[in-house]
Design a protein around this motif. Structure first.
Motif, mmCIF file in Angstrom:
data_model
loop_
_atom_site.group_PDB
_atom_site.id
_atom_site.type_symbol
_atom_site.label_atom_id
_atom_site.label_comp_id
_atom_site.label_asym_id
_atom_site.label_seq_id
_atom_site.Cartn_x
_atom_site.Cartn_y
_atom_site.Cartn_z
ATOM 1 N N CYS A 45 -8.746 1.049 3.525
ATOM 2 C CA CYS A 45 -7.781 1.554 2.229
ATOM 3 C C CYS A 45 -8.092 0.922 1.172
ATOM 4 O O CYS A 45 -8.782 -0.613 0.892
ATOM 5 N N PHE A 52 -6.987 7.177 5.797
ATOM 6 C CA PHE A 52 -6.855 5.757 6.486
ATOM 7 C C PHE A 52 -5.765 6.076 7.788
ATOM 8 O O PHE A 52 -5.938 4.676 8.799
ATOM 9 N N ASN A 82 -6.538 10.929 0.504
ATOM 10 C CA ASN A 82 -6.631 8.647 0.544
ATOM 11 C C ASN A 82 -5.616 7.946 1.928
ATOM 12 O O ASN A 82 -6.658 7.979 2.910
ATOM 13 N N VAL A 135 0.862 -1.075 -0.007
ATOM 14 C CA VAL A 135 -0.372 0.087 -0.155
ATOM 15 C C VAL A 135 0.926 1.641 -0.002
ATOM 16 O O VAL A 135 1.006 2.398 -0.885
#
Length: 66
Positions: A49, A43, A39, A7
């Motif tokens: 996510c 998160f 984002n 990620v």
């Protein structure tokens, strides 16, 4: 590679890509940078996510799984 490592690697890649696109293609690509940053910010608080969901579909393992 685990989801927890994929990620931030993906987010970093998207930020670098959007900066390059902003410089060489169109200044409107700065909004991609804003989207990725937003984002990452959400998160930090929600632990949700969208990219992690995609990585789960590709069957990447979580750090707690073996």
């Amino acid at each position: 590679m685990t989801i927890e490592r994929a990620v931030p690697a993906f987010a970093g890649f998207m930020i670098l890509l959007s900066v390059a696109l902003t410089h060489w293609v169109s200044p409107y690509f700065v909004w991609l940078t804003v989207f990725v940053g937003a984002n990452l910010f959400q998160f930090a608080f929600t632990k949700f996510c969208p990219a992690a969901l995609v990585f789960k579909v590709t069957e990447l393992k979580s750090a707690g799984q073996s």
